[in-house]
Design a protein around this motif. Structure first.
Motif, PDB file in Angstrom:
ATOM      1  N   GLY A 159      -7.771  26.425  47.118  1.00 24.13           N
ATOM      2  CA  GLY A 159      -8.273  25.728  48.297  1.00 24.13           C
ATOM      3  C   GLY A 159      -7.343  24.640  48.769  1.00 24.13           C
ATOM      4  N   LEU A 160      -6.706  23.942  47.840  1.00 24.50           N
ATOM      5  CA  LEU A 160      -5.771  22.886  48.209  1.00 24.50           C
ATOM      6  C   LEU A 160      -4.536  23.467  48.878  1.00 24.50           C
ATOM      7  CD1 LEU A 160      -5.537  19.811  47.971  1.00 24.50           C
ATOM      8  CD2 LEU A 160      -4.390  20.143  45.775  1.00 24.50           C
ATOM      9  N   ALA A 161      -4.076  24.602  48.388  1.00 23.40           N
ATOM     10  CA  ALA A 161      -2.892  25.240  48.969  1.00 23.40           C
ATOM     11  C   ALA A 161      -3.168  25.800  50.351  1.00 23.40           C
ATOM     12  CB  ALA A 161      -2.399  26.353  48.045  1.00 23.40           C
ATOM     13  N   LYS A 162      -4.386  26.322  50.566  1.00 27.95           N
ATOM     14  CA  LYS A 162      -4.656  27.122  51.767  1.00 27.95           C
ATOM     15  C   LYS A 162      -5.791  26.579  52.615  1.00 27.95           C
ATOM     16  CE  LYS A 162      -5.565  30.847  49.438  1.00 27.95           C
ATOM     17  NZ  LYS A 162      -5.871  32.224  49.043  1.00 27.95           N
ATOM     18  N   HIS A 163      -6.150  25.288  52.486  1.00 26.46           N
ATOM     19  CA  HIS A 163      -7.319  24.820  53.225  1.00 26.46           C
ATOM     20  C   HIS A 163      -7.128  24.930  54.738  1.00 26.46           C
ATOM     21  CE1 HIS A 163      -4.868  21.142  52.682  1.00 26.46           C
ATOM     22  NE2 HIS A 163      -5.359  20.750  53.842  1.00 26.46           N
ATOM     23  N   ASN A 164      -5.869  24.979  55.194  1.00 24.42           N
ATOM     24  CA  ASN A 164      -5.617  25.181  56.626  1.00 24.42           C
ATOM     25  C   ASN A 164      -5.394  26.643  56.983  1.00 24.42           C
ATOM     26  OD1 ASN A 164      -5.810  22.474  57.543  1.00 24.42           O
ATOM     27  ND2 ASN A 164      -3.822  22.036  56.625  1.00 24.42           N
ATOM     28  N   GLY A 165      -5.584  27.528  56.012  1.00 25.18           N
ATOM     29  CA  GLY A 165      -5.420  28.949  56.265  1.00 25.18           C
ATOM     30  C   GLY A 165      -4.360  29.562  55.374  1.00 25.18           C
ATOM     31  N   PRO A 166      -4.170  30.875  55.454  1.00 28.16           N
ATOM     32  CA  PRO A 166      -3.164  31.557  54.626  1.00 28.16           C
ATOM     33  C   PRO A 166      -1.775  30.961  54.810  1.00 28.16           C
ATOM     34  CG  PRO A 166      -4.589  33.146  55.727  1.00 28.16           C
ATOM     35  CD  PRO A 166      -4.932  31.814  56.311  1.00 28.16           C
ATOM     36  N   VAL A 167      -0.997  30.992  53.729  1.00 21.64           N
ATOM     37  CA  VAL A 167       0.380  30.485  53.753  1.00 21.64           C
ATOM     38  C   VAL A 167       1.305  31.684  53.586  1.00 21.64           C
ATOM     39  CG1 VAL A 167       2.048  28.927  52.700  1.00 21.64           C
ATOM     40  CG2 VAL A 167      -0.389  28.312  52.738  1.00 21.64           C
ATOM     41  N   LEU A 168       1.947  32.091  54.663  1.00 23.14           N
ATOM     42  CA  LEU A 168       2.776  33.295  54.642  1.00 23.14           C
ATOM     43  C   LEU A 168       4.236  32.989  54.333  1.00 23.14           C
ATOM     44  CD1 LEU A 168       1.243  35.189  57.702  1.00 23.14           C
ATOM     45  CD2 LEU A 168       0.592  35.302  55.293  1.00 23.14           C
ATOM     46  N   GLY A 169       4.650  31.748  54.532  1.00 22.62           N
ATOM     47  CA  GLY A 169       6.032  31.375  54.234  1.00 22.62           C
ATOM     48  C   GLY A 169       6.076  30.093  53.433  1.00 22.62           C
ATOM     49  N   PRO A 170       5.649  30.109  52.174  1.00 17.24           N
ATOM     50  CA  PRO A 170       5.598  28.875  51.379  1.00 17.24           C
ATOM     51  C   PRO A 170       6.982  28.288  51.152  1.00 17.24           C
ATOM     52  CG  PRO A 170       5.289  30.787  49.970  1.00 17.24           C
ATOM     53  CD  PRO A 170       5.247  31.284  51.386  1.00 17.24           C
ATOM     54  N   ASN A 171       7.051  26.964  51.147  1.00 19.40           N
ATOM     55  CA  ASN A 171       8.327  26.326  50.840  1.00 19.40           C
ATOM     56  C   ASN A 171       8.592  26.430  49.343  1.00 19.40           C
ATOM     57  OD1 ASN A 171       6.781  24.272  49.618  1.00 19.40           O
ATOM     58  ND2 ASN A 171       8.090  22.656  50.425  1.00 19.40           N
ATOM     59  N   TRP A 172       9.720  25.904  48.912  1.00 20.04           N
ATOM     60  CA  TRP A 172      10.152  26.086  47.520  1.00 20.04           C
ATOM     61  C   TRP A 172       9.120  25.584  46.518  1.00 20.04           C
ATOM     62  CZ3 TRP A 172      10.484  22.015  44.209  1.00 20.04           C
ATOM     63  CH2 TRP A 172      10.486  20.734  44.782  1.00 20.04           C
ATOM     64  N   ALA A 173       8.501  24.431  46.809  1.00 18.64           N
ATOM     65  CA  ALA A 173       7.577  23.830  45.847  1.00 18.64           C
ATOM     66  C   ALA A 173       6.358  24.719  45.634  1.00 18.64           C
ATOM     67  CB  ALA A 173       7.159  22.446  46.321  1.00 18.64           C
ATOM     68  N   LEU A 174       5.762  25.156  46.734  1.00 16.28           N
ATOM     69  CA  LEU A 174       4.582  25.997  46.624  1.00 16.28           C
ATOM     70  C   LEU A 174       4.940  27.377  46.082  1.00 16.28           C
ATOM     71  CD1 LEU A 174       1.587  26.214  46.977  1.00 16.28           C
ATOM     72  CD2 LEU A 174       1.910  26.692  49.407  1.00 16.28           C
ATOM     73  N   ALA A 175       6.104  27.898  46.454  1.00 15.53           N
ATOM     74  CA  ALA A 175       6.537  29.207  45.959  1.00 15.53           C
ATOM     75  C   ALA A 175       6.736  29.170  44.442  1.00 15.53           C
ATOM     76  CB  ALA A 175       7.820  29.634  46.656  1.00 15.53           C
ATOM     77  N   GLU A 176       7.321  28.094  43.923  1.00 16.46           N
ATOM     78  CA  GLU A 176       7.522  27.978  42.477  1.00 16.46           C
ATOM     79  C   GLU A 176       6.190  27.954  41.741  1.00 16.46           C
ATOM     80  OE1 GLU A 176       9.846  24.616  41.408  1.00 16.46           O
ATOM     81  OE2 GLU A 176      11.766  25.533  41.968  1.00 16.46           O
ATOM     82  N   LEU A 177       5.249  27.174  42.258  1.00 13.55           N
ATOM     83  CA  LEU A 177       3.952  27.059  41.598  1.00 13.55           C
ATOM     84  C   LEU A 177       3.183  28.375  41.671  1.00 13.55           C
ATOM     85  CD1 LEU A 177       3.027  23.539  43.004  1.00 13.55           C
ATOM     86  CD2 LEU A 177       3.703  24.066  40.647  1.00 13.55           C
ATOM     87  N   ASP A 178       3.268  29.026  42.815  1.00 13.70           N
ATOM     88  CA  ASP A 178       2.569  30.294  42.992  1.00 13.70           C
ATOM     89  C   ASP A 178       3.140  31.366  42.065  1.00 13.70           C
ATOM     90  OD1 ASP A 178       0.694  32.044  44.569  1.00 13.70           O
ATOM     91  OD2 ASP A 178       2.585  33.022  45.111  1.00 13.70           O
ATOM     92  N   ALA A 179       4.435  31.321  41.803  1.00 11.38           N
ATOM     93  CA  ALA A 179       5.047  32.292  40.891  1.00 11.38           C
ATOM     94  C   ALA A 179       4.540  32.115  39.463  1.00 11.38           C
ATOM     95  CB  ALA A 179       6.569  32.151  40.933  1.00 11.38           C
ATOM     96  N   GLU A 180       4.215  30.865  39.095  1.00 13.27           N
ATOM     97  CA  GLU A 180       3.765  30.581  37.740  1.00 13.27           C
ATOM     98  C   GLU A 180       2.252  30.726  37.582  1.00 13.27           C
ATOM     99  OE1 GLU A 180       5.307  26.750  36.765  1.00 13.27           O
ATOM    100  OE2 GLU A 180       7.384  27.343  37.081  1.00 13.27           O
ATOM    101  N   PHE A 181       1.510  30.511  38.657  1.00 15.35           N
ATOM    102  CA  PHE A 181       0.042  30.631  38.623  1.00 15.35           C
ATOM    103  C   PHE A 181      -0.389  31.139  39.997  1.00 15.35           C
ATOM    104  CE2 PHE A 181      -4.300  28.450  38.176  1.00 15.35           C
ATOM    105  CZ  PHE A 181      -4.767  29.398  37.269  1.00 15.35           C
ATOM    106  N   PRO A 182      -0.336  32.455  40.228  1.00 19.48           N
ATOM    107  CA  PRO A 182      -0.515  33.026  41.573  1.00 19.48           C
ATOM    108  C   PRO A 182      -1.832  32.614  42.239  1.00 19.48           C
ATOM    109  CG  PRO A 182       0.348  34.679  40.083  1.00 19.48           C
ATOM    110  CD  PRO A 182      -0.016  33.499  39.229  1.00 19.48           C
TER     111      PRO A 182
END
Length: 390
Positions: A159-182
């Motif tokens: 919810g914190l990552a996507k409260h404004n809606g889907p994220v289709l082009g995450p920046n490096w910080a969010l991409a790194e975290l998503d890779a470790e905990f999708p």
């Protein structure tokens, strides 16, 4: 309260990144709390949350005690969010936790500080306050012996990552975290997250009017150029013809909040008809909780007005430029002479880029307005002027 079938259920949360809770297990509990209540409490007890009391909401380093900060704004968002969640049968604790955490990634001086960090970090992947909020709760805020971060539930992090809606082009910080905990960034989040987002809009749209009027940057006659506000004002004058103007203005703000809240409830109830689970919410492919089309149009007009008359007010623009200069100079100083950073930061500073610059940005992003000014003064030998604008 009856839980709606489309509400998030703390007994069926989707796990935590570390420890026995990962994979959906309950794990050890300290006291009779649900998993979402534990999330909320971890946020409230964090240092990052406490620092919000000295971070800019609208006015940079204000002299007055009555202006909102990131902390008081977050509390007001949480109050609106809980009201909406309760009325819709959603999980109030998850909604509240999301509201309280949504601004944890903001650097000092609000959007001015964010713009300065984004410029300084342009060669190293950039800076985004929303991704920084995830980085803060998942890696930087680390009070536990066995892992980094607050180890919040997947449901909260999603919810914190996507409260404004889907994220289709995450920046490096969010991409790194998503890779470790999708976090399933391409899908819509829970209704609790969607409610947190619209609660943020309701709070700052109306409370910034209150602060702008108090500071003298906004004028009632200008506000009344917006037809929907003019209608509300005529109603207030009719109900309280003999009340002092200041109290009438406070009533106008309260009425406008109530109007928006009721609009969200009516529109959202119509949108969720037939939705039977939180999984169906995520699979709906569209926003389900929010303003009606009519209110959305009015809200956009209000935002445009606020940018023209308050956020881009000449005094605000001047203060923002000076605030950006402070952040830019801090980044340059720490990059050139890392020993200027506290030992706990300097000792673990990576030697290679971009990790080195990103760690410096982490340090600056966590600063309060006051600490940023003090740090800049200590490094350069003179206090930045012009940052107190009301």
């Amino acid at each position: 309260m009856t839980r709606a079938p489309f509400a998030a259920d703390p007994a069926r949360h989707r796990g935590r990144e570390f420890g026995p809770q990962r994979g959906g297990g309950i794990g050890e509990q300290r006291g009779p709390r649900s998993e979402f209540q534990r999330d909320r409490d971890r946020i409230v007890h964090s240092m990052s949350f406490r620092r919000l009391k000295s971070k800019t909401q609208v006015f940079i380093a204000p002299e007055g005690d009555h202006y909102r900060t990131r902390l008081t704004h977050s509390l007001e968002v949480a109050q609106i969010g809980r009201v909406l969640a309760r009325a819709l049968g959603l999980d109030e604790d998850l909604t509240e936790a999301l509201c309280l955490a949504h601004d944890l990634g903001h650097p000092p001086f609000g959007h001015a500080g964010e713009a300065a960090l984004a410029d300084s970090m342009a060669r190293f992947g950039g800076f985004c306050h929303n991704a920084q909020a995830l980085r803060t709760v998942m890696r930087l805020e680390s009070p536990y012996p066995e892992h980094d971060g607050l180890n919040l539930t997947w449901d909260l992090l999603e919810g914190l990552a996507k409260h404004n809606g889907p994220v289709l082009g995450p920046n490096w910080a969010l991409a790194e975290l998503d890779a470790e905990f999708p976090l399933e960034l391409a899908a819509w989040p829970s209704l609790e997250a969607q409610i947190a987002a619209v609660s943020d809009d309701i709070a700052y749209d109306n409370h910034d009017i209150d602060d702008g009027l108090r500071a003298g940057f906004l004028d009632l006659e200008d506000l009344l150029q917006l037809d929907f506000l003019a209608d509300q004002w005529r109603t207030v004058e009719k109900r309280f013809p003999n009340a002092p103007r200041e109290r009438q203005l406070r009533e106008l703000v309260r009425d406008q909040i109530g109007l928006m809240v009721n609009d969200v409830l009516e529109h959202t109830r119509a949108q969720v008809a037939g939705i039977g689970s939180v999984d169906e919410v995520r699979a709906a492919g569209r926003r389900l909780a929010g303003f009606s089309p009519e209110m959305s149009e009015q809200e956009r007009a209000l935002k445009k007005f606020m940018y023209e008359r308050l956020y881009y007010h000449p005094e605000q623009v001047t203060a923002a430029a000076r605030a950006r200069d402070v952040v830019t100079r801090l980044f340059a100083a720490y990059s050139q002479e890392p020993a200027l950073m506290p030992d706990e930061w300097h000792d673990r500073l990576p030697s290679e880029q971009p990790a080195r610059a990103r760690t410096i940005a982490d340090f600056i992003a966590g600063m309060s307005d006051k600490f940023a000014i003090q740090s800049c003064t200590a490094i350069y030998g003179e206090q930045p002027d012009g940052l107190v604008n009301v």
